[in-house]
Design a protein around this motif. Structure first.
Motif, mmCIF file in Angstrom:
data_model
loop_
_atom_site.group_PDB
_atom_site.id
_atom_site.type_symbol
_atom_site.label_atom_id
_atom_site.label_comp_id
_atom_site.label_asym_id
_atom_site.label_seq_id
_atom_site.Cartn_x
_atom_site.Cartn_y
_atom_site.Cartn_z
ATOM 1 N N MET A 198 0.963 -1.280 -0.014
ATOM 2 C CA MET A 198 0.139 -0.038 -0.031
ATOM 3 C C MET A 198 1.078 1.237 0.002
ATOM 4 S SD MET A 198 -2.550 1.119 3.051
ATOM 5 C CE MET A 198 -3.803 2.051 2.740
ATOM 6 N N ALA A 199 0.598 2.045 -0.863
ATOM 7 C CA ALA A 199 1.523 3.321 -0.822
ATOM 8 C C ALA A 199 1.150 4.257 0.146
ATOM 9 C CB ALA A 199 1.241 4.049 -2.274
ATOM 10 N N THR A 200 2.213 5.272 0.418
ATOM 11 C CA THR A 200 1.706 6.373 1.503
ATOM 12 C C THR A 200 0.676 7.085 1.023
ATOM 13 O OG1 THR A 200 3.445 7.615 0.659
ATOM 14 C CG2 THR A 200 4.060 6.141 2.407
ATOM 15 N N VAL A 201 -0.040 7.712 2.127
ATOM 16 C CA VAL A 201 -1.246 8.504 2.009
ATOM 17 C C VAL A 201 -0.798 10.022 2.349
ATOM 18 C CG1 VAL A 201 -2.906 6.808 1.850
ATOM 19 C CG2 VAL A 201 -2.324 7.686 4.154
ATOM 20 N N GLN A 202 -1.236 10.970 2.048
ATOM 21 C CA GLN A 202 -0.834 12.194 2.473
ATOM 22 C C GLN A 202 -2.119 12.654 3.376
ATOM 23 O OE1 GLN A 202 1.705 14.034 1.627
ATOM 24 N NE2 GLN A 202 2.221 12.336 0.212
ATOM 25 N N LEU A 203 -1.649 12.926 4.522
ATOM 26 C CA LEU A 203 -2.490 13.381 5.745
ATOM 27 C C LEU A 203 -2.528 14.909 6.026
ATOM 28 C CD1 LEU A 203 -1.651 10.590 8.262
ATOM 29 C CD2 LEU A 203 -3.531 10.594 6.525
ATOM 30 N N ASN A 204 -3.841 15.307 6.322
ATOM 31 C CA ASN A 204 -3.867 16.729 6.701
ATOM 32 C C ASN A 204 -4.560 16.872 8.062
ATOM 33 O OD1 ASN A 204 -6.748 16.686 6.016
ATOM 34 N ND2 ASN A 204 -5.941 16.922 3.899
ATOM 35 N N LYS A 206 -9.065 10.509 12.193
ATOM 36 C CA LYS A 206 -9.647 9.753 11.801
ATOM 37 C C LYS A 206 -8.962 8.392 11.438
ATOM 38 C CE LYS A 206 -13.550 8.530 8.416
ATOM 39 N NZ LYS A 206 -13.751 7.179 9.141
ATOM 40 N N THR A 207 -7.814 8.658 10.567
ATOM 41 C CA THR A 207 -6.697 7.724 10.231
ATOM 42 C C THR A 207 -6.265 7.211 11.344
ATOM 43 O OG1 THR A 207 -6.311 9.016 8.139
ATOM 44 C CG2 THR A 207 -4.590 7.492 8.917
ATOM 45 N N ILE A 208 -5.795 7.859 12.421
ATOM 46 C CA ILE A 208 -5.381 7.286 13.483
ATOM 47 C C ILE A 208 -6.285 6.246 14.348
ATOM 48 C CG2 ILE A 208 -4.408 7.780 15.871
ATOM 49 C CD1 ILE A 208 -2.329 8.441 13.748
ATOM 50 N N THR A 209 -7.644 6.784 14.467
ATOM 51 C CA THR A 209 -8.605 6.023 15.018
ATOM 52 C C THR A 209 -9.369 4.886 14.412
ATOM 53 O OG1 THR A 209 -10.213 7.668 14.555
ATOM 54 C CG2 THR A 209 -9.010 7.728 16.735
ATOM 55 N N ASP A 210 -9.307 4.994 13.130
ATOM 56 C CA ASP A 210 -9.883 4.040 12.258
ATOM 57 C C ASP A 210 -8.945 2.904 11.747
ATOM 58 O OD1 ASP A 210 -12.199 5.401 12.527
ATOM 59 O OD2 ASP A 210 -12.393 6.099 10.464
ATOM 60 N N ASN A 211 -7.708 3.032 11.992
ATOM 61 C CA ASN A 211 -6.758 1.948 11.787
ATOM 62 C C ASN A 211 -6.084 1.081 12.884
ATOM 63 O OD1 ASN A 211 -6.966 2.218 8.575
ATOM 64 N ND2 ASN A 211 -6.989 4.074 9.145
ATOM 65 N N ASP A 225 4.931 10.077 9.199
ATOM 66 C CA ASP A 225 6.253 10.785 8.692
ATOM 67 C C ASP A 225 5.934 12.113 8.604
ATOM 68 O OD1 ASP A 225 8.692 11.791 7.871
ATOM 69 O OD2 ASP A 225 8.426 10.737 5.604
ATOM 70 N N PHE A 226 6.297 12.927 9.689
ATOM 71 C CA PHE A 226 6.138 14.531 9.307
ATOM 72 C C PHE A 226 7.478 14.731 8.698
ATOM 73 C CE2 PHE A 226 3.409 13.334 12.861
ATOM 74 C CZ PHE A 226 2.381 14.160 12.847
ATOM 75 N N TRP A 227 7.486 15.604 7.721
ATOM 76 C CA TRP A 227 8.546 16.175 6.816
ATOM 77 C C TRP A 227 8.179 17.201 6.165
ATOM 78 C CZ3 TRP A 227 8.526 16.740 1.577
ATOM 79 C CH2 TRP A 227 6.742 16.428 0.846
ATOM 80 N N PHE A 237 0.500 3.966 6.169
ATOM 81 C CA PHE A 237 1.650 4.862 6.360
ATOM 82 C C PHE A 237 1.108 6.140 5.608
ATOM 83 C CE2 PHE A 237 3.952 0.852 6.343
ATOM 84 C CZ PHE A 237 5.206 1.019 7.026
ATOM 85 N N GLY A 238 1.269 7.139 6.528
ATOM 86 C CA GLY A 238 0.976 8.641 6.224
ATOM 87 C C GLY A 238 2.094 9.560 6.393
ATOM 88 N N LYS A 239 2.056 10.597 5.652
ATOM 89 C CA LYS A 239 2.994 11.563 5.242
ATOM 90 C C LYS A 239 2.173 12.959 5.701
ATOM 91 C CE LYS A 239 6.427 11.325 2.433
ATOM 92 N NZ LYS A 239 7.601 10.891 3.223
#
Length: 120
Positions: free
Chosen positions: A1-7, A13-18, A24-26, A52-54
């Motif tokens: 699975m490729a990385t996803v861009q998070l905002n 929701k991403t943290i709680t639903d998975n 990666d904060f970059w 994996f989120g960025k």
């Protein structure tokens, strides 16, 4: 699975639903971030069971501030909705693989019980 861009809109929701999320904060101007990016991307391809989120800290300054990010790159890991790891600095591929194995093996509820027992 490729990385996803998070905002800020989808981070919580991403943290709680998975079950397991590596973030990666970059920043685009950060050399170590650019060096770590391909390592993080490769790990995302090898571990399709993990999200994996960025987070681009320049585009998401409020989110980076709320997460307490003071240096980039910073890797944050959440398991079952709880932050279990946060550390600044780029990782080598083998160190990231080791961290992935530890995160997968961690029993969050047992760890919470252990810390509650030691606090008494």
């Amino acid at each position: 699975m490729a990385t996803v861009q998070l905002n800020a809109q989808d981070f919580e929701k991403t943290i709680t639903d998975n079950n397991l999320v590596f973030v990666d904060f970059w920043a685009t101007w950060c050399g170590p971030c650019r060096a770590f990016g391909p390592t993080f991307e490769a790990a995302s391809e090898e571990n399709p069971d993990i999200v994996f989120g960025k987070v681009d800290i320049d585009a998401n300054q409020d989110l980076a501030s709320a997460a307490g990010i003071q240096a980039v790159p910073t890797l944050m890991i959440a398991k079952q909705g709880q932050i279990i790891f946060k550390q600044a600095g780029a990782l080598r591929a083998e160190d990231l693989d080791d961290l992935i194995a530890q995160a997968k093996a961690l029993d969050v509820s047992a760890a919470a019980q252990d810390s509650a027992a030691s606090a008494e």
